[in-house]
Design a protein around this motif. Structure first.
Motif, PDB file in Angstrom:
ATOM      1  N   PRO A  66     -11.030   2.914   4.201  1.00  0.00           N
ATOM      2  CA  PRO A  66     -10.717   3.877   5.268  1.00  0.00           C
ATOM      3  C   PRO A  66     -10.579   5.301   4.736  1.00  0.00           C
ATOM      4  O   PRO A  66     -10.139   5.517   3.591  1.00  0.00           O
ATOM      5  N   ASP A  67     -10.929   6.266   5.567  1.00  0.00           N
ATOM      6  CA  ASP A  67     -10.932   7.668   5.143  1.00  0.00           C
ATOM      7  C   ASP A  67      -9.571   8.121   4.627  1.00  0.00           C
ATOM      8  O   ASP A  67      -9.491   8.897   3.673  1.00  0.00           O
ATOM      9  N   ARG A  68      -8.479   7.659   5.253  1.00  0.00           N
ATOM     10  CA  ARG A  68      -7.152   8.115   4.840  1.00  0.00           C
ATOM     11  C   ARG A  68      -6.849   7.701   3.404  1.00  0.00           C
ATOM     12  O   ARG A  68      -6.163   8.415   2.678  1.00  0.00           O
ATOM     13  N   ILE A  69      -7.371   6.529   2.980  1.00  0.00           N
ATOM     14  CA  ILE A  69      -7.181   6.089   1.594  1.00  0.00           C
ATOM     15  C   ILE A  69      -8.178   6.779   0.680  1.00  0.00           C
ATOM     16  O   ILE A  69      -7.831   7.230  -0.419  1.00  0.00           O
ATOM     17  N   GLN A  96       0.829  -1.206   0.000  1.00  0.00           N
ATOM     18  CA  GLN A  96       0.000   0.000   0.000  1.00  0.00           C
ATOM     19  C   GLN A  96       0.865   1.258   0.000  1.00  0.00           C
ATOM     20  O   GLN A  96       0.557   2.233  -0.700  1.00  0.00           O
ATOM     21  N   LEU A 113       0.802   4.083  -2.945  1.00  0.00           N
ATOM     22  CA  LEU A 113       0.515   5.499  -2.709  1.00  0.00           C
ATOM     23  C   LEU A 113       1.648   6.388  -3.204  1.00  0.00           C
ATOM     24  O   LEU A 113       1.414   7.481  -3.731  1.00  0.00           O
ATOM     25  N   ASP A 155      -9.447   9.678   0.953  1.00  0.00           N
ATOM     26  CA  ASP A 155      -9.036  11.064   0.720  1.00  0.00           C
ATOM     27  C   ASP A 155      -7.958  11.145  -0.357  1.00  0.00           C
ATOM     28  O   ASP A 155      -7.940  12.081  -1.171  1.00  0.00           O
ATOM     29  N   LEU A 156      -7.043  10.172  -0.374  1.00  0.00           N
ATOM     30  CA  LEU A 156      -5.962  10.181  -1.360  1.00  0.00           C
ATOM     31  C   LEU A 156      -6.476   9.872  -2.763  1.00  0.00           C
ATOM     32  O   LEU A 156      -5.905  10.327  -3.756  1.00  0.00           O
TER      33      LEU A 156
END
Length: 333
Positions: free
Chosen positions: A262-265, A178, A182, A267-268
């Motif tokens: 998940p929000d962190r992913i 991951q 990213l 958002d990206l």
């Protein structure tokens, strides 16, 4: 948080630079009787056997002819110079012979960094992992991609981006691949508009190759997700062009899955669809020969190969809607 996962890194030598300077010594490390698989007119490795029959999706009969040529000439190393179809044919030969491969990619397909082979027979594409097909050496020469037209560069670059996205939620996704995915997204998101603005500029091409390699390494570890399962069926059944199919389908797979990650992913990934507009990306499967009437057959073929653990359960209903939107080029929702 307690981290628990198993990660495997594939063994491969990567040379980033000029193929003209690197190719001969890299080939000599592995053999003395090379077969060059390429459609390019380049005169490389004088005296080597040159095999030029390369076909998209690697039909079984094409692979058999390449294998016979390698056997008849007692080849001991394969050299692929070209895009994903060229690399794929070299892999098909290596799959049954165990011959080492030196790959020189001229697109951003990423196949050179994976141990996945693919063959097409009777309208069905079969893929699988095998350590024998992983190229021993990859030579990345950005100068070789300068002849790739902007529209194909965009499609190929978005194909690389698909490797990143699938690596985030594929069955074997882990924190290492991951992280690679990213990082690759950042490189590709930067490089694609640069290539559109400056097609002859090397910096954008260099960054694209770098991002494409990171993406493919992440994908090779994580495995195929929903996106690749869809595109392999479409390519094999309907003979659709590989890179363009990936470029069209990806926004719709992201639209399906992102609400459940998940929000962190999320958002990206949220602003990636803007990239399609910025670079003039392919938008509709119907532009490449896929018919609305083909959707039910495609759905029937895709459902059995949907990978376990997809963030959103895949049904005949939401898959039909996804393919219909991709066929028409409608906005992903």
């Amino acid at each position: 948080m307690s981290l628990r996962f198993t990660h495997e890194t594939l063994p491969q030598r990567v040379v980033f630079g000029s193929h003209a300077e690197s190719l001969a010594p890299e080939v000599a490390r592995l053999g003395t009787r090379p077969m060059v698989i390429t459609t390019r007119p380049a005169d490389v490795l004088p005296g080597a056997l040159h095999h030029r029959e390369v076909v998209m999706h690697v039909p079984v009969e094409v692979a058999e002819r390449a294998r016979r040529a390698a056997a008849e000439h007692d080849v001991d190393v394969l050299v692929s110079i070209g895009g994903g179809s060229t690399t794929g044919l070299a892999k098909a030969v290596a799959l049954t012979t165990g011959l080492p491969i030196v790959a020189v990619p001229t697109t951003y397909a990423g196949s050179e960094a994976t141990h996945i082979w693919g063959l097409t027979e009777n309208g069905r594409k079969t893929t699988g992992p095998d350590p024998r097909v992983l190229p021993r050496t990859v030579i990345y020469d950005p100068g070789l991609t300068l002849s790739l037209p902007v529209d194909l560069s965009v499609a190929s670059g978005l194909n690389a981006l698909a490797h990143c996205v699938d690596a985030i939620w594929s069955p074997r996704a882990d924190p290492i691949n991951q992280a690679l995915a990213l990082a690759a997204i950042q490189a590709l998101r930067s490089a694609l508009p640069r290539i559109v603005r400056e097609p002859r500029g090397l910096p954008g091409r260099e960054e694209m190759l770098y991002g494409a390699h990171l993406a493919a390494v992440a994908f090779a570890s994580a495995g195929s997700g929903l996106h690749h399962k869809i595109c392999h069926v479409l390519g094999g059944m309907f003979d659709l062009p590989h890179a363009q199919t990936h470029a069209v389908v990806l926004p719709y797979v992201m639209a399906l899955n992102v609400p459940a990650v998940p929000d962190r992913i999320a958002d990206l990934l949220a602003d990636l669809p803007d990239l399609w507009n910025a670079v003039g990306a392919p938008r509709a499967l119907r532009d490449y020969g896929f018919r609305e009437a083909d959707i039910p057959a495609a759905v029937e073929a895709i459902l059995p190969v949907v990978p376990p653990g997809n963030p959103v359960p895949v049904t005949a209903g939401n898959l039909t809607e996804l393919l219909h939107r991709a066929w028409a080029g409608e906005e992903p929702t």
